[in-house]
Every structure is written in structure tokens, then in C-alpha cells.
Design a protein around this motif. Structure first.
Motif, PDB file in Angstrom:
ATOM      1  N   UNK A   1       0.255  -6.380  -9.777  1.00 57.76           N
ATOM      2  CA  UNK A   1      -0.194  -5.858  -8.478  1.00 57.76           C
ATOM      3  C   UNK A   1      -0.139  -4.339  -8.410  1.00 57.76           C
ATOM      4  N   UNK A   2       0.904  -3.768  -9.026  1.00 50.73           N
ATOM      5  CA  UNK A   2       1.143  -2.331  -8.878  1.00 50.73           C
ATOM      6  C   UNK A   2       1.964  -1.837 -10.052  1.00 50.73           C
ATOM      7  N   UNK A   3       1.557  -0.699 -10.624  1.00 47.81           N
ATOM      8  CA  UNK A   3       2.290  -0.098 -11.734  1.00 47.81           C
ATOM      9  C   UNK A   3       2.697   1.311 -11.320  1.00 47.81           C
ATOM     10  N   UNK A   4       3.921   1.455 -10.827  1.00 45.22           N
ATOM     11  CA  UNK A   4       4.389   2.752 -10.347  1.00 45.22           C
ATOM     12  C   UNK A   4       4.657   3.726 -11.493  1.00 45.22           C
ATOM     13  N   UNK A   5       4.883   3.203 -12.691  1.00 49.96           N
ATOM     14  CA  UNK A   5       5.175   4.077 -13.827  1.00 49.96           C
ATOM     15  C   UNK A   5       4.005   5.003 -14.129  1.00 49.96           C
ATOM     16  N   UNK A   6       2.775   4.488 -13.985  1.00 48.93           N
ATOM     17  CA  UNK A   6       1.602   5.308 -14.298  1.00 48.93           C
ATOM     18  C   UNK A   6       1.520   6.525 -13.374  1.00 48.93           C
ATOM     19  N   UNK A   7       1.827   6.317 -12.109  1.00 47.22           N
ATOM     20  CA  UNK A   7       1.811   7.454 -11.187  1.00 47.22           C
ATOM     21  C   UNK A   7       2.961   8.414 -11.479  1.00 47.22           C
ATOM     22  N   UNK A   8       4.132   7.866 -11.762  1.00 46.16           N
ATOM     23  CA  UNK A   8       5.282   8.709 -12.057  1.00 46.16           C
ATOM     24  C   UNK A   8       5.017   9.601 -13.260  1.00 46.16           C
ATOM     25  N   UNK A   9       4.329   9.071 -14.261  1.00 48.76           N
ATOM     26  CA  UNK A   9       4.021   9.871 -15.449  1.00 48.76           C
ATOM     27  C   UNK A   9       3.209  11.116 -15.089  1.00 48.76           C
ATOM     28  N   UNK A  10       2.373  11.025 -14.046  1.00 46.03           N
ATOM     29  CA  UNK A  10       1.553  12.171 -13.633  1.00 46.03           C
ATOM     30  C   UNK A  10       2.377  13.269 -12.962  1.00 46.03           C
ATOM     31  N   UNK A  11       3.395  12.866 -12.201  1.00 45.55           N
ATOM     32  CA  UNK A  11       4.096  13.834 -11.336  1.00 45.55           C
ATOM     33  C   UNK A  11       5.556  14.030 -11.739  1.00 45.55           C
ATOM     34  N   UNK A  12       5.950  13.477 -12.866  1.00 40.63           N
ATOM     35  CA  UNK A  12       7.358  13.456 -13.254  1.00 40.63           C
ATOM     36  C   UNK A  12       7.998  14.837 -13.231  1.00 40.63           C
ATOM     37  N   UNK A 354      -5.844 -13.056   0.113  1.00 38.54           N
ATOM     38  CA  UNK A 354      -5.175 -12.843  -1.164  1.00 38.54           C
ATOM     39  C   UNK A 354      -5.403 -11.397  -1.589  1.00 38.54           C
ATOM     40  N   UNK A 355      -4.315 -10.686  -1.809  1.00 36.13           N
ATOM     41  CA  UNK A 355      -4.393  -9.295  -2.258  1.00 36.13           C
ATOM     42  C   UNK A 355      -4.412  -9.263  -3.788  1.00 36.13           C
ATOM     43  N   UNK A 356      -5.369  -8.517  -4.320  1.00 40.48           N
ATOM     44  CA  UNK A 356      -5.529  -8.374  -5.764  1.00 40.48           C
ATOM     45  C   UNK A 356      -4.969  -7.029  -6.226  1.00 40.48           C
ATOM     46  N   UNK A 357      -4.739  -6.854  -7.524  1.00 47.02           N
ATOM     47  CA  UNK A 357      -4.195  -5.577  -8.002  1.00 47.02           C
ATOM     48  C   UNK A 357      -5.012  -4.380  -7.497  1.00 47.02           C
ATOM     49  N   UNK A 358      -4.322  -3.394  -6.928  1.00 50.60           N
ATOM     50  CA  UNK A 358      -4.974  -2.202  -6.384  1.00 50.60           C
ATOM     51  C   UNK A 358      -4.014  -1.026  -6.451  1.00 50.60           C
ATOM     52  N   UNK A 359      -4.350  -0.071  -7.287  1.00 54.21           N
ATOM     53  CA  UNK A 359      -3.629   1.200  -7.337  1.00 54.21           C
ATOM     54  C   UNK A 359      -4.530   2.198  -8.052  1.00 54.21           C
ATOM     55  N   UNK A 360      -4.324   3.493  -7.860  1.00 55.56           N
ATOM     56  CA  UNK A 360      -5.289   4.484  -8.358  1.00 55.56           C
ATOM     57  C   UNK A 360      -5.499   4.456  -9.862  1.00 55.56           C
ATOM     58  N   UNK A 361      -4.482   4.052 -10.609  1.00 61.77           N
ATOM     59  CA  UNK A 361      -4.556   4.108 -12.067  1.00 61.77           C
ATOM     60  C   UNK A 361      -5.081   2.799 -12.677  1.00 61.77           C
ATOM     61  N   UNK A 362      -5.458   1.838 -11.854  1.00 63.11           N
ATOM     62  CA  UNK A 362      -6.012   0.574 -12.334  1.00 63.11           C
ATOM     63  C   UNK A 362      -7.264   0.852 -13.163  1.00 63.11           C
ATOM     64  N   UNK A 363      -7.360   0.261 -14.342  1.00 61.55           N
ATOM     65  CA  UNK A 363      -8.498   0.529 -15.215  1.00 61.55           C
ATOM     66  C   UNK A 363      -9.631  -0.465 -14.955  1.00 61.55           C
ATOM     67  N   UNK A 364     -10.830  -0.068 -15.363  1.00 62.03           N
ATOM     68  CA  UNK A 364     -11.971  -0.968 -15.195  1.00 62.03           C
ATOM     69  C   UNK A 364     -11.798  -2.228 -16.023  1.00 62.03           C
ATOM     70  N   UNK A 365     -11.232  -2.115 -17.222  1.00 61.63           N
ATOM     71  CA  UNK A 365     -10.987  -3.305 -18.042  1.00 61.63           C
ATOM     72  C   UNK A 365     -10.052  -4.274 -17.319  1.00 61.63           C
TER      73      UNK A 365
END
Length: 379
Positions: A1-12, A354-365
Motif C-alpha cells: 500500500x505504501x513504501x515510506x522508505x522511498x520517500x525517506x531516501x529523497x529527504x534523508x 477498496x484502496x489500492x497502492x498509492x504513493x508518489x514513488x509508485x512505479x508504472x510496472x
């Protein structure tokens, strides 16, 4: 649903520097970082004032209390929202009342609100609390008109809607006040609980600052009973870093929502113009013409939802149900006297969303994988 690590990597690096700055100052609650965040978020939302607090739930209570909601009052809101939308009303001493939702947007239906206001006894009705659900503003033109006509305080529950707009106005600038949440899953998220209220009324702002600090305008003087719901400086510093990115992140969410729409259409999972709405297994979210949706969640209506969710879980695809039980059917609200069938659209949404995966770093694949898996289930 959500991967917070990807965002953290941007702003760490920026986040760690901000936390270090607070630790070096040794000022951990309220103070300069919170004041700076309040100024920046007030400007971002188009409001004159902002008051930081410890959670979105506390933000709702502060907004209601500062608007003058008292024991014995009533507040009209939606039955289809997170529990805090109604529990904050109870915490202010008031009684929640409900009007049904618009089935297209899941937001409070202004037409049903109007019908309620014209037909019900409302001697104790003090406020109207629309929720900008999933990142889309409610119909604030119609609701504002009704609030003015019936002399009600209009308070926005904008917990999921930072950066959303209705026409040219931003969430947080359209009511007497607005409550925001910065829970770690939100579009603008802290690394813990945090919240904030915006308002353009200086008297309300000053009142909320007292209420968040035990009703105290200065140390050891207590003019009223408040609460301890102050904002931590570390959370404020983190939010100040991330605020610079939130518009870009919101744009990325909108792009991914549009891609989902396209992929579902290409897969033949949604109805076309010459098909009945209920002929397709997936119904996509609708965005109002005046709304600038920021897609805190991408929520579909799904046929055989529970089976679909189990199927996706088996393929390691995260989903969530926001929300499985409408507020009027929650056990703790039995005293309100509501029954199943009172708000049929909210109840139908609770059975189908039903909520599907949604976050800015979600890839098209990843999005293609989600949609293909849903197609595999129905085909």
C-alpha cells in the motif's frame, strides 16, 4: 500500500539536519520550529493563522472548541469517514448528526445536507463538519451557502487533503477553521503523530493556542480547561523539510491516479459510456469538476471485494478498506439511535470500497502488476 522508505531516501539528509538542529537547540516542544511551521503552512493554505498540535484528532477538537461548540450542541457531519471526525464532536461535548454521502465522490452530499436542514429540528445545531475524503474537497460552494443561511460554523476536516483545492481556494481556507493530520501515511507526513488547525480568525487562533496548552495563556495561569496537545519541535522541523516537496508529491499522485484510470480502461474492467454503471466489476473514483484532487488514497468500488482482496493479498499486493463500518453503525454510537438503512450510500460504500497502492514513488510496472492481478481475478 505504501513504501515510506522511498520517500525517506529523497529527504534523508535534510531531515537528519533538521532533527539535529532541534536537538542542538534543546527546545523540544513548541518554540521557534513550530512557529515557523505555522507561518509556512498558513501561507501554503491561504489562511492567516495556523496552530500546531499533537495530532489530527486534537486538531478537530481544537477547531470545534474554538468555534464555540459546547455540551448540548449538535454538529452535522458525514457517516463515512475516519472515527475521529465524529469522536472529536463527542469530545467537545456535542452530539454528532449525519447526512448521507454523494455516491460519486464519497463526500458529504450537499443536497442531503440541505434537505436535513430544511426538515429537521435544529435548535441546537451549531456547526457543519464536511470531510475532504481521500484528498478531494467536498462541495464547499454549496456547503458554505448552507452554513451561512442556517448560521452554522463551517469547519473543514482536511486531514487527508493538504494541497487540495476547490476552485481557486485551498483546503484550509474555506471554513471558519480547518483541521489537518500529519500522521505518517498522509501526503505531508511527520515521523509520528502531529496535526494543525488553520483559521483566518485571530481570536480563534489565540483561543486554540491556549486550549492546546492546558488553557494557559502564560505559565501557571489557567483561564479555562484545555488539554495537553502541543506539537513537538522535532515533528515541526521534519514537516518544514517535507512541505517544500508536497506539491510535487501531490502532482505525482495525480499522475499515478490518471495512469490507474487508463490501465483499468485498457483492461476492460470499467464501464464505458454505452454500458450500465454496474455492468463492470470496477468503478473508478470520480473527481468533481471544481476539485483539485490530491489522491491521499486511490479508492475504487469493487465487485466481490472481500474475495478480490484475499486474491491480491496472496500476490503480495497491499490493499485497505477505508472504511468498513460507517460511523452511525459503530457500537459506541448506539445511543444516537441510528439503524442500518438510515444512510444507504454510506453503507453501500462501506461494502464496496477498496484502496489500492498509492504513493508518489509508485512505479508504472507496479501499477501494471496491480491492474493485471485484478484482471486475472475477474477473468
Amino acid at each position: 500500500m505504501l513504501d515510506l522508505q522511498r520517500q525517506y531516501d529523497q529527504v534523508r539528509a535534510e531531515v537528519l539536519a533538521a532533527v539535529g538542529r532541534v536537538c542542538a537547540s534543546q527546545h523540544y516542544i513548541l518554540g521557534a520550529e513550530v512557529e515557523a511551521l505555522e507561518r509556512e503552512l498558513a501561507e501554503f493554505c491561504g489562511a492567516s493563522h495556523a496552530v500546531g498540535c499533537s495530532s489530527g484528532t486534537d486538531a478537530l477538537w481544537l477547531a470545534l472548541a474554538a468555534a464555540g461548540v459546547q455540551p448540548g450542541d449538535q454538529v452535522l457531519t458525514t457517516p463515512f469517514s475516519f472515527f475521529a471526525s465524529a469522536s472529536a464532536i463527542v469530545r467537545a461535548g456535542a452530539r454528532p448528526l449525519f447526512a448521507d454521502i454523494d455516491p460519486m465522490t464519497f463526500n458529504l452530499d450537499a443536497a442531503r445536507v440541505e434537505s436535513f436542514l430544511h426538515s429537521a429540528k435544529r435548535d441546537h445545531l451549531r456547526a457543519l463538519l464536511p470531510v475532504h475524503l481521500y484528498g478531494q474537497c467536498a462541495d464547499m460552494d454549496s456547503l458554505h451557502k448552507l452554513a451561512d443561511e442556517f448560521h452554522l460554523a463551517l469547519i473543514e476536516d482536511a486531514a487527508q487533503a493538504i494541497g487540495a483545492r476547490w476552485g481557486e481556494r485551498s483546503a484550509g481556507s474555506m471554513g471558519a477553521s480547518a483541521a489537518f493530520s500529519f500522521y505518517p501515511t498522509k501526503n505531508l507526513s511527520a515521523y509520528g503523530d502531529a496535526g494543525l488547525v488553520t483559521t483566518s480568525d485571530p481570536t480563534m487562533a489565540e483561543h486554540m493556542r491556549r486550549l492546546r496548552n492546558h488553557g494557559s495563556p502564560r505559565r501557571y495561569l489557567h483561564e479555562e480547561f484545555g488539554w495537553n496537545c502541543r506539537l513537538d519541535a522535532i515533528q515541526a522541523a521534519i514537516l518544514r523539510v517535507k512541505l517544500k516537496y508536497v506539491e510535487g508529491w501531490n502532482d505525482a499522485r495525480r499522475q499515478r491516479a490518471a495512469r490507474y484510470d487508463q490501465l483499468f480502461a485498457e483492461a476492460g474492467l470499467t464501464s464505458s459510456g454505452d454500458q450500465a454503471e454496474n455492468s463492470a466489476p470496477i468503478q473508478l473514483p470520480r473527481t468533481s469538476a471544481k476539485a483539485h484532487h490530491v489522491f491521499h488514497q486511490y479508492v475504487v468500488r469493487a465487485f466481490r471485494r472481500e474475495e478480490l482482496r484475499e486474491f491480491l493479498t496472496a500476490r503480495k499486493i497491499g490493499t485497505e478498506i477505508y472504511y468498513p463500518i460507517p460511523l452511525h453503525l459503530q457500537p459506541c454510537f448506539v445511543y444516537l439511535g441510528c439503524r442500518e438503512g438510515d444512510f444507504p450510500e454510506a453503507e453501500r460504500a462501506a461494502r464496496e470500497v477498496l484502496a489500492l497502492p498509492m504513493f508518489p514513488e509508485l512505479t508504472e510496472d507496479e501499477q501494471r502488476c496491480v491492474v493485471k492481478s485484478i484482471a486475472d481475478f475477474y477473468c
